[in-house]
Write an enzyme that holds these catalytic residues in place. Sequence first.
Site, PDB file in Angstrom:
ATOM      1  N   VAL A   1       7.225   2.386   4.801  1.00 22.46           N
ATOM      2  CA  VAL A   1       8.173   1.779   3.855  1.00 22.46           C
ATOM      3  C   VAL A   1       7.828   1.817   2.683  1.00 22.46           C
ATOM      4  CG1 VAL A   1       9.195  -0.514   3.503  1.00 22.46           C
ATOM      5  CG2 VAL A   1       8.576   0.126   5.827  1.00 22.46           C
ATOM      6  N   CYS A   2       6.618   1.660   2.064  1.00 24.67           N
ATOM      7  CA  CYS A   2       5.930   1.697   1.031  1.00 24.67           C
ATOM      8  C   CYS A   2       6.416   3.214   0.230  1.00 24.67           C
ATOM      9  CB  CYS A   2       4.473   1.396   0.673  1.00 24.67           C
ATOM     10  SG  CYS A   2       4.073  -0.281   1.148  1.00 24.67           S
ATOM     11  N   SER A   3       6.032   4.316   1.253  1.00 26.36           N
ATOM     12  CA  SER A   3       6.334   5.680   0.639  1.00 26.36           C
ATOM     13  C   SER A   3       8.058   5.724   0.475  1.00 26.36           C
ATOM     14  CB  SER A   3       5.988   6.503   1.705  1.00 26.36           C
ATOM     15  OG  SER A   3       6.201   7.964   1.442  1.00 26.36           O
TER      16      SER A   3
ATOM     17  N   SER B   1       0.748  -1.095   0.151  1.00 27.82           N
ATOM     18  CA  SER B   1      -0.014  -0.040   0.212  1.00 27.82           C
ATOM     19  C   SER B   1       0.732   1.211  -0.050  1.00 27.82           C
ATOM     20  CB  SER B   1      -0.908   0.047   1.234  1.00 27.82           C
ATOM     21  OG  SER B   1      -1.714   1.187   1.331  1.00 27.82           O
TER      22      SER B   1
END
Length: 165
Positions: free
Chosen positions: A59-61, A54
Site C-alpha cells: 500500500v505504501c509503495s 513503511s
Amino acid sequence: MTQVTFKHNPVTLVGTERKVGDKAPNFTVVNRDLEEVTLHDYDGKVRLISVVPSIDTSVCSTQTRKFNEEASNLDNTVVLTISVDLPFAQKKWCAAEGLPNAITLSDHRDLSFGEAYGVVMKELRLLARSVFVVNAAGEIVYTEVVPEGSDHPNYEAAIEAAKKA
C-alpha cells in the site's frame, strides 16, 4: 484526536493534530543522502505530504508511486513522502521502483514531523498513513489521516486539493 487502527488493532496517535486552516509547522527530517531537510526548504511551492508507515509495503509503495505520478502534472507542486524508514532503505526502494526523482524523507531520528503533525503511532513508533496538502503560503488546505493503516488514502481528494492550492 483521530482514532486509527493498524492491522485492525487500535493505536494511539501522539503529537499535535493538524486541521485545515492551520499554519503548517516546520519540521526537520533527513533525505536519502543523510542531509537535513525542512518544510521551509520548499517554501513558495504547494507541498503534498504523503505519509507512509513503511515505504517497502504494497500500500505504501502504491501510495508513493501514485502521488508522484499524479503530481508530476501539477505546476509548482512537490510531493514529499515521509516515513521512519532509514534513508538507505528509501534510496534502495526508489532505485528498485524506478522513481529516482521521488523525494523520500526519513523521520527516524526524532519524529520531528510525526509529532508536529500528530501522526506518530505510539505503540509501533511508525507514522500513521496520512496526507497533508500545504499551499504556497504555508497553510494546511487538506488533511487525511487514514482510519485503518492498511487502507489507501483518498488519492483523488488530495490531488484535487493540491490543484486548488
